[in-house]
Scaffold this active site. Structure first.
Site, mmCIF file in Angstrom:
data_model
loop_
_atom_site.group_PDB
_atom_site.id
_atom_site.type_symbol
_atom_site.label_atom_id
_atom_site.label_comp_id
_atom_site.label_asym_id
_atom_site.label_seq_id
_atom_site.Cartn_x
_atom_site.Cartn_y
_atom_site.Cartn_z
ATOM 1 N N GLY A 27 -36.507 7.185 -34.866
ATOM 2 C CA GLY A 27 -37.687 6.817 -34.320
ATOM 3 C C GLY A 27 -38.847 5.928 -35.121
ATOM 4 O O GLY A 27 -39.573 6.642 -34.974
ATOM 5 N N GLY A 31 -46.485 5.876 -38.038
ATOM 6 C CA GLY A 31 -46.080 7.875 -37.886
ATOM 7 C C GLY A 31 -45.584 8.328 -38.479
ATOM 8 O O GLY A 31 -45.094 7.894 -40.051
ATOM 9 N N ILE A 32 -44.559 9.519 -38.266
ATOM 10 C CA ILE A 32 -44.176 10.661 -39.366
ATOM 11 C C ILE A 32 -42.801 10.141 -40.093
ATOM 12 O O ILE A 32 -42.358 10.104 -40.570
ATOM 13 C CB ILE A 32 -43.650 11.466 -38.104
ATOM 14 C CG1 ILE A 32 -45.070 12.424 -38.215
ATOM 15 C CG2 ILE A 32 -42.858 12.560 -39.098
ATOM 16 C CD1 ILE A 32 -45.070 13.620 -37.480
ATOM 17 N N TYR A 68 -42.074 17.785 -22.497
ATOM 18 C CA TYR A 68 -41.931 17.318 -24.218
ATOM 19 C C TYR A 68 -41.804 18.465 -24.818
ATOM 20 O O TYR A 68 -40.509 19.000 -25.573
ATOM 21 C CB TYR A 68 -43.141 16.764 -24.346
ATOM 22 C CG TYR A 68 -43.231 17.070 -25.739
ATOM 23 C CD1 TYR A 68 -42.422 15.892 -26.467
ATOM 24 C CD2 TYR A 68 -43.758 17.359 -26.732
ATOM 25 C CE1 TYR A 68 -42.707 15.796 -27.828
ATOM 26 C CE2 TYR A 68 -44.550 17.139 -27.808
ATOM 27 C CZ TYR A 68 -43.383 16.075 -28.410
ATOM 28 O OH TYR A 68 -44.022 16.048 -30.160
#
Length: 267
Positions: A24, A28-29, A162
């Site tokens: 993924g 971002g991260i 989540y």
């Protein structure tokens, strides 16, 4: 092994000849982890859902290899892992980063929505870890990092599924750390707090329309509760990840490390 002026061993973050998998990593991260791992010498295979996203991250350098994969689908995950292992090499490092954080009402969530998020956030990490562990154990060296969230420690009802998936990732990581530490495989979790990513930009935009405040005002308001007074950056999370993947972190195992500017209040 380099030594400093006083004879002490210098911190070694060199990952040359290591192979990493990051799931993924379109932005971002995840994308920051790809960049920093490659900058420290690792060959990095990563995945994203779309070819355009893969191409944008793969442009980071000649040690970066991108693949299209849906990590919520077992067959797509299997294909990605097998192809990356053949084309890039068996993984010494695994960063289980992929995940979604939909905001929805608990009373109106269907079982299928819970199951889909567990498939993406938790089961992808289970499948990837299961794939890389045999080779890591055989080599007596490996690093697995679960990218969780401080929301796993402080869950709220808006992100209830989540938080549940990310808490399960921490638990899984601790169990694997206890099982495989003697094989030289270290497993830790990193818990980002308020990190400035595209997700927060979108959220600020949506709140701006509803509240009449500007996105910048909303972002500033959010950051007031952080002791360091600001959002963190994806690169700051990636720095922690790279450290955990290095030989410098050889005695850190089974930990859940918050990267949140001091927001977490637990002891």
């Amino acid at each position: 092994m380099a030594r400093g002026e006083w004879g002490n061993t210098l911190i070694d973050l060199d990952l040359t000849e290591r192979t990493a998998i990051v799931t993924g990593a379109s932005q971002g991260i995840g994308a920051a982890c790809v960049r920093l791992l490659a900058d420290h010498g690792a060959s990095v295979a990563f995945c994203a859902r779309g070819q355009e996203l893969v191409d944008s991250v793969a442009s980071y350098g000649d040690r970066v290899y991108g693949y299209v994969a849906d990590m919520g689908d077992p067959e797509s995950t299997k294909t990605f892992l097998e192809t990356a292992s053949t084309e890039v090499g068996q993984a010494d490092i695994l960063i289980n980063n992929v995940g979604a954080s939909p905001s929805r009402n608990f009373l109106y969530m269907e079982d299928a929505e819970w199951e889909q998020l567990f498939q993406l956030n938790l089961m992808s990490a289970v499948r990837c870890s299961r794939h890389v562990l045999p080779n890591m154990r055989a080599n007596k060296w490996g690093r697995i990092v679960m990218i969780s969230t401080v929301g796993a420690l402080y869950p709220n009802a808006a992100l209830i599924d989540y938080a549940a998936t990310k808490a399960a990732m921490i638990s899984t990581g601790k169990a694997l750390a206890g099982k495989y530490g003697r094989d030289g495989v270290l497993v830790n979790s990193v818990l980002p707090g308020l990190i400035h990513t595209a997700m927060w930009d979108r959220a600020a935009g949506e709140l701006s329309e509803a509240s009449g405040k500007t996105p910048d005002e909303i972002m500033a308001s959010n950051s007031r509760g952080v002791p360091v007074g600001r959002y963190g950056t994806p690169d700051e999370v990636a720095s922690t990840v790279v450290f955990l993947c290095s030989d410098a972190a050889g005695y850190i195992n089974g930990q859940a490390i918050s990267v949140d500017g001091g927001s977490s209040g637990h002891i």
